[in-house]
Write a protein that holds these residues in place. Structure first.
Motif, PDB file in Angstrom:
ATOM      1  N   SER A 116       0.808  -1.225   0.000  1.00 31.91           N
ATOM      2  CA  SER A 116       0.000   0.000   0.000  1.00 31.91           C
ATOM      3  C   SER A 116       0.836   1.268   0.000  1.00 31.91           C
ATOM      4  CB  SER A 116      -0.958   0.010   1.197  1.00 31.91           C
ATOM      5  OG  SER A 116      -0.261  -0.113   2.412  1.00 31.91           O
ATOM      6  N   ASP A 117       2.151   1.148   0.238  1.00 27.48           N
ATOM      7  CA  ASP A 117       3.013   2.323   0.124  1.00 27.48           C
ATOM      8  C   ASP A 117       3.659   2.418  -1.253  1.00 27.48           C
ATOM      9  OD1 ASP A 117       4.837   0.274   0.200  1.00 27.48           O
ATOM     10  OD2 ASP A 117       6.004   1.053   1.886  1.00 27.48           O
ATOM     11  N   GLY A 118       3.255   1.529  -2.165  1.00 25.23           N
ATOM     12  CA  GLY A 118       3.749   1.565  -3.534  1.00 25.23           C
ATOM     13  C   GLY A 118       4.974   0.721  -3.793  1.00 25.23           C
ATOM     14  N   THR A 119       5.610   0.161  -2.758  1.00 27.91           N
ATOM     15  CA  THR A 119       6.792  -0.677  -2.976  1.00 27.91           C
ATOM     16  C   THR A 119       6.379  -2.020  -3.569  1.00 27.91           C
ATOM     17  OG1 THR A 119       6.682  -1.497  -0.697  1.00 27.91           O
ATOM     18  CG2 THR A 119       8.086   0.413  -1.120  1.00 27.91           C
ATOM     19  N   PRO A 120       7.243  -2.625  -4.380  1.00 31.46           N
ATOM     20  CA  PRO A 120       6.864  -3.862  -5.066  1.00 31.46           C
ATOM     21  C   PRO A 120       6.793  -5.073  -4.129  1.00 31.46           C
ATOM     22  CG  PRO A 120       9.143  -3.322  -5.541  1.00 31.46           C
ATOM     23  CD  PRO A 120       8.581  -2.149  -4.809  1.00 31.46           C
ATOM     24  N   LEU A 121       5.799  -5.904  -4.372  1.00 25.70           N
ATOM     25  CA  LEU A 121       5.717  -7.172  -3.665  1.00 25.70           C
ATOM     26  C   LEU A 121       6.416  -8.196  -4.557  1.00 25.70           C
ATOM     27  CD1 LEU A 121       2.496  -8.676  -2.002  1.00 25.70           C
ATOM     28  CD2 LEU A 121       4.512  -9.974  -2.668  1.00 25.70           C
ATOM     29  N   ASP A 122       7.734  -8.258  -4.415  1.00 23.01           N
ATOM     30  CA  ASP A 122       8.532  -9.136  -5.267  1.00 23.01           C
ATOM     31  C   ASP A 122       9.066 -10.312  -4.451  1.00 23.01           C
ATOM     32  OD1 ASP A 122      10.461  -7.933  -3.672  1.00 23.01           O
ATOM     33  OD2 ASP A 122      11.350  -6.759  -5.301  1.00 23.01           O
ATOM     34  N   ALA A 123       9.917 -11.106  -5.069  1.00 17.16           N
ATOM     35  CA  ALA A 123      10.427 -12.313  -4.408  1.00 17.16           C
ATOM     36  C   ALA A 123      11.211 -11.972  -3.145  1.00 17.16           C
ATOM     37  CB  ALA A 123      11.292 -13.109  -5.380  1.00 17.16           C
ATOM     38  N   ALA A 124      11.960 -10.889  -3.165  1.00 19.57           N
ATOM     39  CA  ALA A 124      12.728 -10.511  -1.983  1.00 19.57           C
ATOM     40  C   ALA A 124      11.805 -10.181  -0.812  1.00 19.57           C
ATOM     41  CB  ALA A 124      13.635  -9.325  -2.297  1.00 19.57           C
ATOM     42  N   ALA A 125      10.708  -9.486  -1.100  1.00 19.26           N
ATOM     43  CA  ALA A 125       9.749  -9.151  -0.051  1.00 19.26           C
ATOM     44  C   ALA A 125       9.078 -10.404   0.490  1.00 19.26           C
ATOM     45  CB  ALA A 125       8.709  -8.174  -0.584  1.00 19.26           C
ATOM     46  N   VAL A 126       8.710 -11.303  -0.402  1.00 19.28           N
ATOM     47  CA  VAL A 126       8.079 -12.561   0.028  1.00 19.28           C
ATOM     48  C   VAL A 126       9.048 -13.366   0.889  1.00 19.28           C
ATOM     49  CG1 VAL A 126       7.172 -14.781  -0.776  1.00 19.28           C
ATOM     50  CG2 VAL A 126       6.463 -12.653  -1.899  1.00 19.28           C
ATOM     51  N   ALA A 127      10.314 -13.414   0.472  1.00 14.78           N
ATOM     52  CA  ALA A 127      11.317 -14.149   1.250  1.00 14.78           C
ATOM     53  C   ALA A 127      11.449 -13.574   2.648  1.00 14.78           C
ATOM     54  CB  ALA A 127      12.658 -14.111   0.526  1.00 14.78           C
ATOM     55  N   LYS A 128      11.472 -12.255   2.765  1.00  8.96           N
ATOM     56  CA  LYS A 128      11.609 -11.653   4.087  1.00  8.96           C
ATOM     57  C   LYS A 128      10.387 -11.955   4.950  1.00  8.96           C
ATOM     58  CE  LYS A 128      12.784  -7.473   6.624  1.00  8.96           C
ATOM     59  NZ  LYS A 128      13.374  -6.112   6.580  1.00  8.96           N
ATOM     60  N   ASN A 129       9.188 -11.942   4.345  1.00  7.79           N
ATOM     61  CA  ASN A 129       7.991 -12.291   5.101  1.00  7.79           C
ATOM     62  C   ASN A 129       8.119 -13.679   5.708  1.00  7.79           C
ATOM     63  OD1 ASN A 129       5.092 -10.617   4.806  1.00  7.79           O
ATOM     64  ND2 ASN A 129       6.678  -9.959   3.368  1.00  7.79           N
ATOM     65  N   PHE A 130       8.487 -14.668   4.894  1.00  7.28           N
ATOM     66  CA  PHE A 130       8.499 -16.039   5.402  1.00  7.28           C
ATOM     67  C   PHE A 130       9.737 -16.349   6.240  1.00  7.28           C
ATOM     68  CE2 PHE A 130       5.084 -16.354   2.373  1.00  7.28           C
ATOM     69  CZ  PHE A 130       4.184 -17.141   3.067  1.00  7.28           C
ATOM     70  N   ASP A 131      10.827 -15.650   6.006  1.00  8.19           N
ATOM     71  CA  ASP A 131      11.962 -15.786   6.933  1.00  8.19           C
ATOM     72  C   ASP A 131      11.553 -15.317   8.326  1.00  8.19           C
ATOM     73  OD1 ASP A 131      13.581 -16.774   4.952  1.00  8.19           O
ATOM     74  OD2 ASP A 131      14.722 -14.922   4.640  1.00  8.19           O
ATOM     75  N   THR A 132      10.761 -14.246   8.370  1.00 13.93           N
ATOM     76  CA  THR A 132      10.295 -13.736   9.663  1.00 13.93           C
ATOM     77  C   THR A 132       9.283 -14.683  10.284  1.00 13.93           C
ATOM     78  OG1 THR A 132      10.646 -11.454   8.915  1.00 13.93           O
ATOM     79  CG2 THR A 132       9.216 -11.786  10.829  1.00 13.93           C
ATOM     80  N   TYR A 133       8.313 -15.118   9.498  1.00 11.78           N
ATOM     81  CA  TYR A 133       7.253 -15.967  10.033  1.00 11.78           C
ATOM     82  C   TYR A 133       7.767 -17.374  10.362  1.00 11.78           C
ATOM     83  CZ  TYR A 133       4.259 -12.322   7.965  1.00 11.78           C
ATOM     84  OH  TYR A 133       3.666 -11.127   7.620  1.00 11.78           O
ATOM     85  N   GLY A 134       8.735 -17.848   9.592  1.00 10.63           N
ATOM     86  CA  GLY A 134       9.234 -19.204   9.806  1.00 10.63           C
ATOM     87  C   GLY A 134      10.318 -19.313  10.852  1.00 10.63           C
ATOM     88  N   LEU A 135      11.088 -18.222  11.054  1.00  7.67           N
ATOM     89  CA  LEU A 135      12.210 -18.244  11.996  1.00  7.67           C
ATOM     90  C   LEU A 135      12.018 -17.308  13.174  1.00  7.67           C
ATOM     91  CD1 LEU A 135      15.105 -18.166   9.360  1.00  7.67           C
ATOM     92  CD2 LEU A 135      14.241 -20.172  10.600  1.00  7.67           C
ATOM     93  N   GLY A 136      11.112 -16.346  13.037  1.00  7.26           N
ATOM     94  CA  GLY A 136      10.935 -15.343  14.067  1.00  7.26           C
ATOM     95  C   GLY A 136      12.054 -14.320  14.052  1.00  7.26           C
ATOM     96  N   ASN A 137      11.955 -13.331  14.914  1.00 11.24           N
ATOM     97  CA  ASN A 137      12.991 -12.310  15.068  1.00 11.24           C
ATOM     98  C   ASN A 137      13.038 -11.934  16.551  1.00 11.24           C
ATOM     99  OD1 ASN A 137      14.424  -9.814  15.241  1.00 11.24           O
ATOM    100  ND2 ASN A 137      14.066  -9.460  13.062  1.00 11.24           N
TER     101      ASN A 137
END
Length: 545
Positions: A116-137
């Motif tokens: 919603s801020d105009g940034t692309p939802l690309d593979a890098a963004a998807v990877a960061k989402n699941f790295d966070t959800y799968g490994l936590g921070n």
């Protein structure tokens, strides 16, 4: 929309009962507009009354229905699960491949999706989402998603392709990508601390869905607006492009009578949490009642067997056979709440019928308690070695009519000589007590998810662990469900868990819990996702004459 407008909505909902004279006439208007829907109408603001305030928009912690209802509309996901067939379909991902042992998944992505801020939802963004959800921070306090098992790493293959790898088979991962727990948010949003996802921060959460949050009064109201540029609904949807509605006003309305009164008085368009005792009134006034199944672990009482009073299998069996779930449904609920026949709902993945082992049989209960050395005291409550068979359970606010349910169960257990003390959920010690099997030996809960892994989410020691278990064998059986790539064998593993829970008398299943909504007759296209969270993308409001 200005803040004063939202404030007026909240005040209007709390004043709904004062407009009693309007109810009959408004009900008549609702009936008069109950005609076949024509072409969808664009525009308008829908008023949605929510029973409880949301607590966090961090997707892995969004299982609480007020949280998930928002995340469901603020985020898109890699895949969509059809609520009827439960098949997994494309959404942001156009296609995917899975290796034979379900340890590697590769997704091809659309190239036109943005946050919603105009940034692309690309593979890098998807990877960061699941790295966070799968490994936590840990540094940010972001927890691992209970929907994702055995996550190891991601690889950005190219701008539109991402691969995920797992340390052991993860057959539930594909379905996990369709859940609100895997809602896609911007990389910058993933840099926020956990507390910055909570109440008051909705407008700062940058998602990928059809709506964005713009205004909020903490604990009271939230204003969502349609994204004009949203054009990536699941391809199976007939409707494409932006949402029909311009906006949604979410108004937190805890009082049942006020939600119902507001709906019938025309001050609300859709409400969540129509109580069973209000269903007939809502339908009789010409409004629609939508009871959507949650397809997971049933509304149940968990018996925390590490409590010395429940360590004897015979005592637990006596409790299971001393509860009449049919009477609970017949007395308190409606046909929208089917009696449980297993720990899982009959609509859940991997369900098997355990009704024989759960049968109501108070005579057997009495025999079991006698065998275990518990004899009736002067007041009818059983005693052993000077100790009363007295147990405690807390009312569960998220569960429908929890207090009434537990009070009826207490009456039933009293008949077999067991005292069940029902405590209010707002007790000052509640949060600590429910994590202590000595203070809370019974726990009232459920969880929805349309995948076999749901049973692991509820009972594994590293997930919700509602039993506060120390049973290594139970963990082993649950891990088999989450790591078996063959679908048929995975169902068998789920059956083994249900058999074990029943044999060990760890759970008293009560009923299959739906989410029940009420909607005005002029509201069309309202739907829910596979475990009953509201989805407003297709919703439209018929223009009133």
């Amino acid at each position: 929309m200005s803040t004063p407008r939202i404030t007026r909505l909240a005040l209007a909902s709390t004043a709904a009962l004062a407009a009693a004279a309007l109810l009959a006439s408004c009900a008549g208007q609702a009936q008069s507009t109950d005609a076949a829907a024509g072409d969808p109408v664009e525009g308008g603001t829908l008023t949605y009354l929510e029973h409880q305030a949301y607590t966090t928009l961090y997707p892995p912690q969004a299982g609480f229905y007020p949280n998930g209802g928002l995340v469901n509309n603020l985020t898109a996901r890699l895949t969509w699960q059809d609520p009827d067939s439960l098949e997994i379909e494309p959404w942001v991902a156009t296609e995917w491949t899975v290796n034979a042992d379900a340890t590697e998944y590769t997704f091809d992505l659309r190239d036109d999706v943005t946050f919603s801020d105009g940034t692309p939802l690309d593979a890098a963004a998807v990877a960061k989402n699941f790295d966070t959800y799968g490994l936590g921070n840990k540094d940010l306090g972001l927890t691992i998603s209970e929907a994702i098992n055995n996550y190891a790493s991601s690889e950005v293959v190219d701008a539109d392709t991402v691969t995920f790898r797992f340390s052991a088979p993860a057959p539930g991962f594909l379905q996990a990508t369709s859940t609100i727990n895997s809602g896609l948010v911007s990389p910058a949003t993933l840099d926020r601390k956990l507390e910055d996802w909570g109440a008051g921060n909705a407008a700062a959460i940058v998602g990928s869905g059809a709506f964005v949050a713009t205004e909020e009064e903490i604990g009271t109201t939230l204003h969502l607006e349609a994204r004009e540029d949203y054009d990536w609904a699941p391809p199976s949807f007939e409707h494409q492009g932006r949402a029909y509605l311009d906006a949604i006003d979410v108004v937190v309305t805890p009082e049942d009578s006020v939600r119902i009164g507001s709906l019938l008085a025309g001050q609300a368009d859709v409400i969540r949490y129509v109580q069973a005792f209000d269903e007939a009134q809502v339908e009789g006034a010409g409004f629609e009642v939508i009871a959507a199944p949650t397809r997971g672990v049933n509304n149940s009482l968990g018996l925390r067997f590490t409590n010395p009073l429940l360590s004897d299998l015979r005592v637990r069996q006596a409790l299971v056979h001393g509860v009449d779930a049919q009477e609970v449904v017949d007395t308190i609920f409606t046909e929208n709440y089917p009696v449980a026949t297993s720990e899982l709902a009959a609509t859940a993945k991997g369900y098997v019928d355990e009704s024989e082992g759960l049968e109501y049989d108070p005579e057997l209960s009495a025999e079991l308690l006698d065998e275990a050395g518990w004899t009736e005291g002067a007041d009818g409550i059983r005693e052993k070695d000077g100790q009363r068979l007295s147990l405690t359970v807390y009312e569960a606010k998220p569960q429908p009519l929890s207090k009434q349910t537990l009070e009826l169960v207490a009456q039933q257990l009293k008949e077999i000589g067991v005292e069940l003390n029902v405590k209010a959920a707002d007790s000052g010690s509640y949060a600590e007590d429910i994590l202590d099997p000595l203070k809370t030996p019974l726990y009232h809960s459920m969880v929805g998810r349309a995948d076999n892994d749901v049973i692991k989410s509820q009972y594994h020691t590293k997930n919700r662990n509602t039993l506060l278990s120390d049973d290594a064998e139970l963990d082993r059986l649950l891990e088999a469900v989450a790591s078996e790539p063959d679908p048929a064998k995975r169902d068998e593993a789920s059956a083994a868990v249900q058999d074990y829970l029943t044999e060990q008398a760890y759970v008293i299943p009560l009923f299959e819990e739906p989410q029940v909504y009420g909607a005005a007759s002029y509201v069309h296209g309202f739907r829910t996702e596979s475990v009953a969270r509201p989805l407003f993308y297709d919703t439209w409001v018929e223009k009133q004459q």
